[in-house]
Design a protein around this motif. Structure first.
Motif, PDB file in Angstrom:
ATOM      1  N   LYS A   1     -35.460   3.115  13.360  1.00  0.00           N
ATOM      2  CA  LYS A   1     -36.660   3.705  13.951  1.00  0.00           C
ATOM      3  C   LYS A   1     -36.607   5.224  13.873  1.00  0.00           C
ATOM      4  N   LYS A   2     -37.802   5.844  13.837  1.00  0.00           N
ATOM      5  CA  LYS A   2     -37.872   7.302  13.896  1.00  0.00           C
ATOM      6  C   LYS A   2     -37.548   7.728  15.334  1.00  0.00           C
ATOM      7  N   PRO A   3     -36.552   8.566  15.540  1.00  0.00           N
ATOM      8  CA  PRO A   3     -36.144   8.915  16.912  1.00  0.00           C
ATOM      9  C   PRO A   3     -37.291   9.489  17.747  1.00  0.00           C
ATOM     10  N   GLU A   4     -38.170  10.265  17.076  1.00  0.00           N
ATOM     11  CA  GLU A   4     -39.248  10.909  17.832  1.00  0.00           C
ATOM     12  C   GLU A   4     -40.482  10.022  17.981  1.00  0.00           C
ATOM     13  N   ASP A   5     -40.497   8.874  17.297  1.00  0.00           N
ATOM     14  CA  ASP A   5     -41.678   8.003  17.358  1.00  0.00           C
ATOM     15  C   ASP A   5     -41.251   6.576  17.019  1.00  0.00           C
ATOM     16  N   PRO A   6     -40.710   5.837  18.016  1.00  0.00           N
ATOM     17  CA  PRO A   6     -40.102   4.530  17.743  1.00  0.00           C
ATOM     18  C   PRO A   6     -41.079   3.434  17.323  1.00  0.00           C
ATOM     19  N   GLU A   7     -42.396   3.706  17.276  1.00  0.00           N
ATOM     20  CA  GLU A   7     -43.333   2.726  16.727  1.00  0.00           C
ATOM     21  C   GLU A   7     -43.253   2.689  15.200  1.00  0.00           C
ATOM     22  N   TYR A   8     -42.601   3.692  14.647  1.00  0.00           N
ATOM     23  CA  TYR A   8     -42.510   3.799  13.193  1.00  0.00           C
ATOM     24  C   TYR A   8     -41.046   3.895  12.778  1.00  0.00           C
ATOM     25  N   VAL A   9     -40.802   3.633  11.486  1.00  0.00           N
ATOM     26  CA  VAL A   9     -39.421   3.611  10.993  1.00  0.00           C
ATOM     27  C   VAL A   9     -39.266   4.569   9.817  1.00  0.00           C
ATOM     28  N   GLU A  10     -38.004   4.890   9.511  1.00  0.00           N
ATOM     29  CA  GLU A  10     -37.685   5.775   8.395  1.00  0.00           C
ATOM     30  C   GLU A  10     -37.624   4.953   7.108  1.00  0.00           C
ATOM     31  N   ARG A  11     -38.792   4.704   6.585  1.00  0.00           N
ATOM     32  CA  ARG A  11     -38.934   3.870   5.392  1.00  0.00           C
ATOM     33  C   ARG A  11     -39.948   4.501   4.448  1.00  0.00           C
ATOM     34  N   PHE A  12     -39.763   4.276   3.152  1.00  0.00           N
ATOM     35  CA  PHE A  12     -40.830   4.637   2.209  1.00  0.00           C
ATOM     36  C   PHE A  12     -40.978   3.558   1.156  1.00  0.00           C
ATOM     37  N   GLU A  13     -42.170   3.489   0.603  1.00  0.00           N
ATOM     38  CA  GLU A  13     -42.429   2.716  -0.603  1.00  0.00           C
ATOM     39  C   GLU A  13     -42.878   3.696  -1.676  1.00  0.00           C
ATOM     40  N   PHE A  14     -42.349   3.498  -2.887  1.00  0.00           N
ATOM     41  CA  PHE A  14     -42.684   4.363  -4.010  1.00  0.00           C
ATOM     42  C   PHE A  14     -43.768   3.685  -4.828  1.00  0.00           C
ATOM     43  N   PHE A  15     -44.881   4.413  -5.076  1.00  0.00           N
ATOM     44  CA  PHE A  15     -46.021   3.865  -5.808  1.00  0.00           C
ATOM     45  C   PHE A  15     -46.288   4.661  -7.084  1.00  0.00           C
ATOM     46  N   MET A  16     -46.662   3.927  -8.130  1.00  0.00           N
ATOM     47  CA  MET A  16     -47.231   4.498  -9.346  1.00  0.00           C
ATOM     48  C   MET A  16     -48.251   3.498  -9.875  1.00  0.00           C
ATOM     49  N   ASN A  17     -49.305   4.009 -10.468  1.00  0.00           N
ATOM     50  CA  ASN A  17     -50.318   3.147 -11.080  1.00  0.00           C
ATOM     51  C   ASN A  17     -50.898   2.142 -10.082  1.00  0.00           C
ATOM     52  N   GLY A  18     -50.871   2.478  -8.791  1.00  0.00           N
ATOM     53  CA  GLY A  18     -51.352   1.564  -7.767  1.00  0.00           C
ATOM     54  C   GLY A  18     -50.396   0.440  -7.442  1.00  0.00           C
ATOM     55  N   TRP A  19     -49.195   0.472  -8.014  1.00  0.00           N
ATOM     56  CA  TRP A  19     -48.195  -0.577  -7.804  1.00  0.00           C
ATOM     57  C   TRP A  19     -47.063  -0.070  -6.926  1.00  0.00           C
ATOM     58  N   GLU A  20     -46.528  -0.952  -6.087  1.00  0.00           N
ATOM     59  CA  GLU A  20     -45.285  -0.643  -5.386  1.00  0.00           C
ATOM     60  C   GLU A  20     -44.136  -0.781  -6.376  1.00  0.00           C
ATOM     61  N   MET A  21     -43.384   0.299  -6.562  1.00  0.00           N
ATOM     62  CA  MET A  21     -42.292   0.324  -7.529  1.00  0.00           C
ATOM     63  C   MET A  21     -40.911   0.251  -6.867  1.00  0.00           C
ATOM     64  N   ALA A  22     -40.835   0.658  -5.599  1.00  0.00           N
ATOM     65  CA  ALA A  22     -39.549   0.659  -4.907  1.00  0.00           C
ATOM     66  C   ALA A  22     -39.803   0.674  -3.410  1.00  0.00           C
ATOM     67  N   ASN A  23     -38.787   0.242  -2.665  1.00  0.00           N
ATOM     68  CA  ASN A  23     -38.867   0.155  -1.204  1.00  0.00           C
ATOM     69  C   ASN A  23     -37.538   0.647  -0.653  1.00  0.00           C
ATOM     70  N   ALA A  24     -37.556   1.567   0.305  1.00  0.00           N
ATOM     71  CA  ALA A  24     -36.307   2.199   0.747  1.00  0.00           C
ATOM     72  C   ALA A  24     -36.326   2.473   2.243  1.00  0.00           C
ATOM     73  N   TYR A  25     -35.118   2.522   2.810  1.00  0.00           N
ATOM     74  CA  TYR A  25     -34.976   2.757   4.260  1.00  0.00           C
ATOM     75  C   TYR A  25     -33.854   3.757   4.552  1.00  0.00           C
ATOM     76  N   SER A  26     -33.951   4.317   5.757  1.00  0.00           N
ATOM     77  CA  SER A  26     -32.740   4.694   6.482  1.00  0.00           C
ATOM     78  C   SER A  26     -32.309   3.401   7.161  1.00  0.00           C
ATOM     79  N   GLU A  27     -31.174   2.848   6.752  1.00  0.00           N
ATOM     80  CA  GLU A  27     -30.825   1.485   7.144  1.00  0.00           C
ATOM     81  C   GLU A  27     -30.495   1.381   8.629  1.00  0.00           C
TER      82      GLU A  27
END
Length: 495
Positions: free
Chosen positions: A392-418
Motif C-alpha cells: 500500500k501507499k503509506p500516504e494513501d492506503p486505498e491505493y498501492v505502489e503498482r504500475f501497468e506499462f501500456f503501448m498501442n493501447g495494450w497492457e505490456m507489463a505489470n509491476a509492484y512494490s511487493e
C-alpha cells in the motif's frame, strides 16, 4: 471437362506418383531416408554477400527445392535454406548422365544437397554450378502454390511447418522473436540478474487474477494446477537471499482466444531486492530501449502504421488522474461505494454486486483510458482492491505502489512494490477467498507456504511481469498473438 481433368492430375494422383518414385529409388538401393548427414559449408545468403571472394570457389549447400526448370541438357533449380534461396545450374555434362536423369525426376519440395562452383549467370543471378546433386529427403506431399489469404489462415497456424516454407516473412518473424528473447536475457544478465526455473505443476496457482487449468497427479493421487504466474516461487527465492532473479517461461490461463490471448503464453517475471516500483519503471524503460535497439537497430518502432517512440521518456500518470483526463470523473472526490456506483450508472459502466470502489475505478479505466495509451505510458497507483500482492501507499492506503506499462493501447507489463508484510498479506488472501466464494473464479486462494516465507522475512522488493508475446507482436508488426507463436492453440478439427 474430362479432357481438362486428364491434363491436370488430381492431388491423389500426384501423391501416388511421388510414392512410386520413392519405391523406385529404394528398389535401386538409393533410399534417401538412409542418408544420415550432409556436410554443408555455406548458406544461400552468405554466398550472395561474399560473392567477390567466393566466385569460382567450390561450396556445398542444402535445402528444399522450391522450383525446377528443365531445358534439355541443362536445368535450373532454386534451393531454399535457413537464410534464403539460391539458384543452381545443373548441366548433364557437369554432373554426369545418370545423375542428371535422377535430377530430372526430383520434385519440388524434395530436400537436396548441391556441391558446385559459385558463379554469376548471364542474367546476373548469383548461382552454384552443380557438380554433384544428392537427394537427402523425398517429399511425399505437394507444397501449395499459394499459402496466403484469409482462406488459408487457419491452415497456416495448424501446419506452421508449411507456413515457414512458403512465407519467408513468417520465418523472419520467429527469428526476430528468438533475438528479442536473447536480448532480454543479455540485458538482465548484464544487470546482475540470475535466471532460474520454478514449477509449472503447482498445488496453489496464485500470483495473478486468472482461472487455472486443473489436472490430477496419479502417483500421489493429488489434484494439481498449471501455473498462471511465476510470482510466488520467485518471491520465495528473494526470501532465500537471491537478490535479483528472473524467469522466462510458459504460463497457462483457462481463458478465451483472441488476437492478444492464448491459453498458454510466455511470461517473463523478475524480482529485485531493495528497490520499489519506481526502480521497476526505470528498468522497464531501459530494457525496452535496449531490446529495440539490439533487434531493430532503432528505438522508433511502427506497428500497424502507428509510430511509437521508445527513445523519449515514458509518460508516468496515476490511474485516477488518467481516468479524470479521459472521462472527466475524479475519483479523488468519490469517497464511498454508493457514490461510485451512482457515477458508474450515470456513465453506463456495468459492475457486479461484489465490486467495490476500487473495482469501479478500474472499470472506468478499461472503458475510457486504455485505447488512448498508444505511446509508452506507465499507469501508476492502482486501487488496493485489485492488487492483492502489492504494498500500500503509506500516504494513501486505498491505493498501492503498482504500475501497468501500456503501448498501442495494450497492457505490456505489470509491476509492484511487493507486499512483504505477512499479516497484511494474510488479510488480502482472506479477501480473495471471499471473492472466490462470491463467484470470482480468478481470485487467489491462500498460500500458507508463501505466507510462511514472508514470515521468515522478505526485504523491500520490486517485481514485474512482462508479456513476451505482446512485446514480440509490437517489435515484429504482427497483427495477432498467433502470428508470434509457432504453434498456437487451435480447436480440434474433430469437433
Amino acid at each position: 471437362m474430362a479432357d481438362q481433368r486428364r491434363q491436370e492430375p488430381d492431388s491423389s494422383q500426384l501423391l501416388k506418383v511421388r510414392r512410386e518414385k520413392l519405391a523406385e529409388l529404394q528398389a535401386e538401393g538409393k533410399d534417401p531416408y538412409k542418408i544420415v548427414k550432409y556436410d554443408v559449408d555455406h548458406h544461400s545468403q552468405e554466398i550472395k554477400d561474399n560473392f567477390d571472394t567466393l566466385e569460382g570457389q567450390e561450396v556445398t549447400v542444402a535445402g528444399r527445392m522450391m522450383s525446377k526448370r528443365v531445358m534439355g541438357k541443362a536445368s535450373f533449380c532454386h534451393v531454399q535454406d535457413l537464410k534464403g534461396t539460391i539458384q543452381s545450374y545443373v548441366a548433364r555434362d557437369s554432373v554426369g548422365e545418370e545423375p542428371y536423369k535422377a535430377f530430372k525426376k526430383l520434385d519440388v519440395g524434395d530436400i537436396i544437397g548441391i556441391r558446385g562452383q559459385v558463379f554469376r549467370t548471364k542474367t546476373g543471378e548469383i548461382s552454384v554450378h552443380a557438380s554433384e546433386i544428392t537427394l537427402l529427403s523425398k517429399s511425399l506431399q505437394v507444397l501449395p502454390e499459394k499459402f496466403h489469404g484469409l482462406t488459408n489462415t487457419d491452415l497456416r497456424y495448424r501446419q506452421r511447418y508449411v507456413d515457414l516454407i512458403m512465407n519467408p516473412e513468417v520465418k523472419e518473424t520467429f527469428i526476430r522473436r528468438s533475438r528479442i528473447i536473447s536480448a532480454i536475457r543479455r540485458y538482465l544478465d548484464g544487470q546482475g540478474f540470475m535466471e532460474v526455473e520454478t514449477p509449472m505443476l503447482v498445488s496453489n496457482a496464485g500470483g495473478a487474477a486468472a482461472r487455472p487449468f486443473e489436472t490430477h497427479f496419479n502417483a500421489l493421487d493429488e489434484d494439481l494446477k498449471l501455473r498462471i504466474s511465476l510470482e510466488l516461487y520467485l518471491k520465495r527465492l528473494i526470501v532465500g537471499g537471491l537478490e535479483r532473479v528472473y524467469e522466462i517461461g510458459r504460463v497457462f490461463r483457462n481463458e478465451g482466444l483472441d488476437t492478444r490471448h492464448n491459453p498458454e503464453f510466455t511470461l517473463m517475471e523478475l524480482y529485485q531486492a531493495y528497490t520499489d516500483y519506481h526502480g521497476m519503471m526505470d528498468l522497464t524503460e531501459n530494457l525496452y530501449r535496449y531490446v529495440a535497439q539490439e533487434v531493430l537497430g532503432t528505438t522508433q518502432i511502427t506497428y500497424n502504421g502507428v509510430e511509437m517512440d521508445l527513445g523519449k521518456p515514458f509518460e508516468r500518470i496515476t490511474m485516477t488522474d488518467a481516468v479524470k483526463k479521459y472521462s472527466g470523473v475524479d475519483f479523488h472526490e468519490i469517497h464511498d461505494l454508493e457514490t461510485a456506483r451512482a457515477v458508474a450508472k450515470e456513465h453506463h459502466i456495468e459492475y457486479e454486486e461484489r465490486h467495490k470502489k476500487g473495482d469501479i475505478l478500474n472499470l472506468f479505466f478499461e472503458e475510457y483510458v486504455e485505447e488512448h495509451l498508444i505511446q509508452p505510458t506507465f499507469i501508476m497507483d492502482h486501487p488496493v482492491e485489485i492488487s492483492p500482492l502489492t504494498k500500500k501507499k503509506p500516504e494513501d492506503p486505498e491505493y498501492v505502489e503498482r504500475f501497468e506499462f501500456f503501448m498501442n493501447g495494450w497492457e505490456m507489463a505489470n509491476a509492484y512494490s511487493e507486499l512483504n508484510d505477512p499479516i497484511d498479506q494474510r488479510e488480502r488472501f482472506r479477501e480473495q477467498e471471499k471473492q472466490l466464494a462470491q463467484g470470482n473464479e480468478e481470485a487467489n486462494t491462500t498460500d500458507e507456504d508463501f505466507l510462511n516465507a514472508l514470515e521468515i522475512g522478505m526485504p523491500p522488493t520490486g517485481g514485474i511481469g512482462f508479456g513476451i508475446d505482446r512485446m514480440c507482436m509490437l517489435l515484429t508488426d504482427s497483427a495477432a498473438i498467433r502470428d508470434v507463436l509457432l504453434f498456437p492453440t487451435m480447436k480440434s478439427l474433430e469437433k
